[in-house]
Every structure is written in C-alpha cells, then in structure tokens.
Write a protein that holds these residues in place. Structure first.
Motif, PDB file in Angstrom:
ATOM      1  N   PHE A 166      13.294  26.061 -37.944  1.00  0.00           N
ATOM      2  CA  PHE A 166      13.094  24.763 -37.306  1.00  0.00           C
ATOM      3  C   PHE A 166      13.030  24.940 -35.787  1.00  0.00           C
ATOM      4  N   ARG A 167      12.160  24.177 -35.173  1.00  0.00           N
ATOM      5  CA  ARG A 167      12.057  24.221 -33.715  1.00  0.00           C
ATOM      6  C   ARG A 167      13.222  23.497 -33.038  1.00  0.00           C
ATOM      7  N   LYS A 168      13.798  22.540 -33.752  1.00  0.00           N
ATOM      8  CA  LYS A 168      14.924  21.792 -33.186  1.00  0.00           C
ATOM      9  C   LYS A 168      16.038  21.714 -34.203  1.00  0.00           C
ATOM     10  N   GLU A 169      17.248  21.374 -33.742  1.00  0.00           N
ATOM     11  CA  GLU A 169      18.389  21.265 -34.639  1.00  0.00           C
ATOM     12  C   GLU A 169      18.255  20.057 -35.567  1.00  0.00           C
ATOM     13  N   ILE A 170      18.812  20.203 -36.754  1.00  0.00           N
ATOM     14  CA  ILE A 170      18.896  19.110 -37.714  1.00  0.00           C
ATOM     15  C   ILE A 170      20.368  18.693 -37.775  1.00  0.00           C
ATOM     16  N   LYS A 171      20.670  17.576 -37.152  1.00  0.00           N
ATOM     17  CA  LYS A 171      22.061  17.127 -37.070  1.00  0.00           C
ATOM     18  C   LYS A 171      22.356  15.962 -38.011  1.00  0.00           C
ATOM     19  N   THR A 172      21.367  15.096 -38.228  1.00  0.00           N
ATOM     20  CA  THR A 172      21.542  13.943 -39.095  1.00  0.00           C
ATOM     21  C   THR A 172      20.291  13.769 -39.954  1.00  0.00           C
ATOM     22  N   VAL A 173      20.360  12.868 -40.898  1.00  0.00           N
ATOM     23  CA  VAL A 173      19.206  12.582 -41.747  1.00  0.00           C
ATOM     24  C   VAL A 173      18.041  12.056 -40.916  1.00  0.00           C
ATOM     25  N   ASP A 174      18.332  11.351 -39.835  1.00  0.00           N
ATOM     26  CA  ASP A 174      17.268  10.807 -38.989  1.00  0.00           C
ATOM     27  C   ASP A 174      16.398  11.897 -38.386  1.00  0.00           C
ATOM     28  N   ASP A 175      16.939  13.097 -38.242  1.00  0.00           N
ATOM     29  CA  ASP A 175      16.154  14.193 -37.675  1.00  0.00           C
ATOM     30  C   ASP A 175      15.044  14.654 -38.608  1.00  0.00           C
ATOM     31  N   LEU A 176      15.084  14.230 -39.867  1.00  0.00           N
ATOM     32  CA  LEU A 176      14.018  14.570 -40.808  1.00  0.00           C
ATOM     33  C   LEU A 176      12.817  13.630 -40.667  1.00  0.00           C
ATOM     34  N   LYS A 177      13.020  12.480 -40.057  1.00  0.00           N
ATOM     35  CA  LYS A 177      11.944  11.496 -39.967  1.00  0.00           C
ATOM     36  C   LYS A 177      10.814  12.011 -39.077  1.00  0.00           C
ATOM     37  N   LYS A 233       9.900  34.439 -34.056  1.00  0.00           N
ATOM     38  CA  LYS A 233       9.212  34.433 -32.761  1.00  0.00           C
ATOM     39  C   LYS A 233       8.811  33.032 -32.315  1.00  0.00           C
ATOM     40  N   VAL A 234       8.704  32.111 -33.268  1.00  0.00           N
ATOM     41  CA  VAL A 234       8.185  30.778 -32.927  1.00  0.00           C
ATOM     42  C   VAL A 234       9.127  29.638 -33.296  1.00  0.00           C
ATOM     43  N   ALA A 235      10.239  29.929 -33.943  1.00  0.00           N
ATOM     44  CA  ALA A 235      11.246  28.906 -34.264  1.00  0.00           C
ATOM     45  C   ALA A 235      12.585  29.620 -34.395  1.00  0.00           C
ATOM     46  N   LYS A 236      13.616  29.122 -33.715  1.00  0.00           N
ATOM     47  CA  LYS A 236      14.871  29.868 -33.631  1.00  0.00           C
ATOM     48  C   LYS A 236      15.942  29.422 -34.625  1.00  0.00           C
ATOM     49  N   TYR A 237      15.931  28.146 -34.992  1.00  0.00           N
ATOM     50  CA  TYR A 237      17.010  27.639 -35.853  1.00  0.00           C
ATOM     51  C   TYR A 237      16.707  27.990 -37.313  1.00  0.00           C
ATOM     52  N   TYR A 238      17.623  28.759 -37.912  1.00  0.00           N
ATOM     53  CA  TYR A 238      17.432  29.273 -39.269  1.00  0.00           C
ATOM     54  C   TYR A 238      18.491  28.641 -40.168  1.00  0.00           C
ATOM     55  N   TYR A 239      18.032  27.699 -41.010  1.00  0.00           N
ATOM     56  CA  TYR A 239      18.962  26.879 -41.791  1.00  0.00           C
ATOM     57  C   TYR A 239      19.162  27.404 -43.219  1.00  0.00           C
ATOM     58  N   TYR A 240      20.305  27.051 -43.765  1.00  0.00           N
ATOM     59  CA  TYR A 240      20.645  27.368 -45.156  1.00  0.00           C
ATOM     60  C   TYR A 240      21.534  26.256 -45.698  1.00  0.00           C
ATOM     61  N   PRO A 241      21.634  26.073 -47.030  1.00  0.00           N
ATOM     62  CA  PRO A 241      20.880  26.770 -48.060  1.00  0.00           C
ATOM     63  C   PRO A 241      19.535  26.109 -48.304  1.00  0.00           C
ATOM     64  N   GLY A 242      18.652  26.846 -49.009  1.00  0.00           N
ATOM     65  CA  GLY A 242      17.394  26.248 -49.455  1.00  0.00           C
ATOM     66  C   GLY A 242      17.672  25.460 -50.723  1.00  0.00           C
ATOM     67  N   TRP A 243      18.140  24.229 -50.570  1.00  0.00           N
ATOM     68  CA  TRP A 243      18.606  23.445 -51.717  1.00  0.00           C
ATOM     69  C   TRP A 243      17.500  23.185 -52.737  1.00  0.00           C
ATOM     70  N   ALA A 301      17.633  34.690 -33.913  1.00  0.00           N
ATOM     71  CA  ALA A 301      17.763  33.591 -34.870  1.00  0.00           C
ATOM     72  C   ALA A 301      19.147  32.955 -34.753  1.00  0.00           C
ATOM     73  N   ILE A 302      19.169  31.637 -34.786  1.00  0.00           N
ATOM     74  CA  ILE A 302      20.430  30.884 -34.732  1.00  0.00           C
ATOM     75  C   ILE A 302      20.698  30.364 -36.142  1.00  0.00           C
ATOM     76  N   LEU A 303      21.648  30.980 -36.822  1.00  0.00           N
ATOM     77  CA  LEU A 303      21.935  30.679 -38.223  1.00  0.00           C
ATOM     78  C   LEU A 303      22.810  29.428 -38.318  1.00  0.00           C
ATOM     79  N   LYS A 304      22.350  28.435 -39.077  1.00  0.00           N
ATOM     80  CA  LYS A 304      23.090  27.182 -39.163  1.00  0.00           C
ATOM     81  C   LYS A 304      23.029  26.618 -40.586  1.00  0.00           C
ATOM     82  N   PRO A 305      24.132  26.035 -41.057  1.00  0.00           N
ATOM     83  CA  PRO A 305      24.094  25.338 -42.352  1.00  0.00           C
ATOM     84  C   PRO A 305      23.544  23.928 -42.179  1.00  0.00           C
TER      85      PRO A 305
END
Length: 368
Positions: A166-177, A233-243, A301-305
């Motif tokens: 992801f190019r930006k952090e996902i903090k809330t459900v609104d960030d998916l909009k 190289k083009v997006a730093k935020y690496y999220y998990y899990p792949g639900w 990579a910035i690893l984040k749940p």
C-alpha cells in the motif's frame, strides 16, 4: 474425485497399473503398449515466478517420468498461448488440453469458482486440501467445471498469503474508500462493498500499474514472489494477513473431452503428479518466504497488521455477501454449506492441537 480415489490411483501406478512394479520381462511389454501422447499446458503465471510456473514444469516432468516419456506435456507461461486470466477459456474451447491456474480468477463466470482457490475468511492450506479431497469439495468443483467442459485436480498451494503493498497506511475502514486495489478473485466484491475499487490484473502487469499510480495498492502472494515482482520499490507498507487467502490453492484443469479420451493410466499419472506438485510448491514456498521477508524489511518494507476494525468490517461484509449468494446460486450454496460445516469442526480441533503448539513455539522462538 475423492481422496480415496487419489490414493487408489497412486496404488495403481505403483502396484502394476503402469508395470512399474512388474517383472523385468513384463515391464517393457506394458511400456510398448502405452500410446505416445503430447499435450500443451497453458499457465496463468509468468516464467519469473519460479515456484508457481516452476511447479508447472515439475508437474510435466513427473508425468513424463511416470509414463516412461510416453505422455509428454509442454508448459507455456502466461501470454505465450493465451493471457494468464484466460486459461479456463482456452481449456474449455480446446485451444489447449490442460491449464494450470487459480480458479477464483473466473468468479465472474460463477462466484462458486472462488472455492477452488480460497474463500475469503475460509480455510488454511491443510484444511482446504482436506476439504477438497476428503469432504467432497473437489467433486462439487468438478460439477461446476463440467459446465465449462473441464475437470480439475488440485496442485500446488501458496500457503497463507500476505495482505499486499500500500502507498499509504490503512488505519480505519474509511481508508478503503476509493482505494484502487489490485486483489485477486472474489475478494474484490468484499472490498467494493466497503467502498474500495478492486482491480484484477495479471502478475506481470501489476508493477507498472502500481508505479504509475493507476492503482493504489496490490497484493500478489507472499514475500518470495513479491520480492521478484519488485513491489517494495513503489509501495512501502506491507500488510498482513491476506484474509482473502488463508491458502492459495492452484488447479490443473483439463478439457473434459481430452481427459475422457486419455488411457486410465495417463489420467492416474496426472492425478499422482498433481499431488506431487502440491508438496513441491507448498514446501518450496515455506522454505523461501522467511528469508525473503527479511530481505524485504531490509529493503525498506514497513510490515504492518491490518487493524482489527478493518478485519472485522471485511469479515462482516463477506458473510453478508455469502448469505445472499447461497440463496441464489446453487453451486455456491452447496459448497458454502459444506465448507462452513467442515470449518467449524476443523477449527475446534486445530485450536486444541495446532494453535497451542504453534503459539508455544512462537513464544519460545526468541529464547533459543
């Protein structure tokens, strides 16, 4: 095909069906009676993905070995015969005899195809192959594939997947909009329900789309493949899990007419080699993903749940979609009822055995 069918076919291969355990005198006679057959396999994967496409090469090699080179299957990467997302069509219309793909790519034809690869919030790798082989899952999938002039056998699985880049952090459900997210299969309907804009893009086209900003985020498989595709190289935020993929189950799918025309021992060779490929692909991913994750973190990579709020919102949206589909789509309803019943018992057992062992070992990891 049930799990017992697979076991019987393996016995057939080793107990004389192909003459492998026959006497030195009988074996050549059997081999000489086997016809020479040449097939083409269209894969959904580029050659750069040496575990997914490498699994196709391994499968073809195993079929040749089992049949004394009488049955030869030549693999072709995505785009060499047909694009990666058109493998089912190519098999169905007879352009190729066999394909290796993820069935959830074809959820637009029928949402029930998602059960072939991974139902979001569904099963993990061990549960899924068990459900397919021993609880009727593959038989139900083949009922669906029959409508597309095809039959399938499970092959390699990726294991549980990552949530993506992801190019930006996902903090809330609104960030998916409004988020333009490359996500495979049926999961896009869940993302869409929460305001996201899902995109289904083949592997080789993801990086340029992410780099140019055509999409805001992308998931593929996991660290090893993601590293090869260069996403860090083009997006730093690496999220998990792949639900959406507690597993990533692949399938070999065969044109039904070509399959029925095969000698029974060649059908058995495909079944046996497919199961060998499951072990090869899944085992390799479990070996190569841990060091790849370390390298990605070192590369920035910035690893984040995913936040709990986001996971629960996605889970709720998924269950609403499933409830509606189960009422209107017979294939979906039958598979969903079967999978959820299996999942309830399996999770109870795994909580007792697997989870308790894994949790203890993970807590002890830093003490050794």
């Amino acid at each position: 095909m049930t799990g017992r069918d697979y076991m019987e076919r393996r016995k057939f291969l080793t107990a004389g069906g192909l003459g492998l355990a026959a006497t030195a005198v009988a074996a050549p006679a059997v081999a000489q009676s086997m016809p020479e057959v040449k097939w083409r396999l269209a894969a959904s994967w580029p050659k750069s993905l040496d575990t997914l496409y490498g699994g196709c090469e391994y499968f073809c090699k195993r079929v040749a070995e089992i049949t004394d080179n009488r049955f030869q299957i030549q693999p072709f990467a995505a785009g060499e015969i047909v694009p990666g997302l058109q493998v089912l069509d190519a098999v169905s219309n007879g352009t190729v005899e066999i394909g290796n793909t993820a069935l959830y790519y074809y959820w637009g034809k029928n949402p029930a195809f998602t059960f072939g690869t991974s139902l979001p919030f569904g099963l993990n790798t061990r549960q899924h192959i068990s459900w397919l082989m021993w609880s009727g899952g593959q038989d139900m999938l083949n009922d669906l594939l029959k409508e597309h002039n095809a039959i399938g056998v499970p092959t390699g699985s990726t294991g549980a997947q990552m949530g993506g880049w992801f190019r930006k952090e996902i903090k809330t459900v609104d960030d998916l909009k409004g988020l333009k997210f490359r996500v495979g299969g049926f999961a896009g309907t869940i993302i869409s329900k929460l305001g996201g804009v899902p995109q289904q893009i083949a592997a080789g086209d993801i990086y340029p789309a992410l780099e140019k900003g055509t999409i805001d985020a992308a998931e593929w498989v996991g660290p090893y493949d993601d590293e090869k595709l260069g996403f860090v190289k083009v997006a730093k935020y690496y999220y998990y899990p792949g639900w959406w993929e507690g597993t990533g189950q692949g399938h070999n799918i065969m044109n039904l007419e070509k399959w029925n025309a095969l000698p029974k021992h060649y059908q058995a060779a495909i079944s046996a080699a497919s199961l060998d490929t499951f072990t090869w692909v899944t085992g390799k991913y479990d070996s190569v993903n841990p060091p790849a994750l370390k390298r990605l973190i070192a590369a920035g990579a910035i690893l984040k749940p995913f936040p709990q709020e986001v996971l629960e919102a996605c889970y709720g949206a998924a269950n609403e979609i499933y409830a509606d589909l189960a009422k209107t789509n017979p294939h979906f309803g039958k598979m969903y009822s079967s999978l959820t019943a299996y999942r309830a018992d399996s999770l109870a057992w795994m909580q007792v055995a697997e989870l308790s062992f894994d949790s203890f070992m993970m807590r002890m990891r830093t003490r050794t």
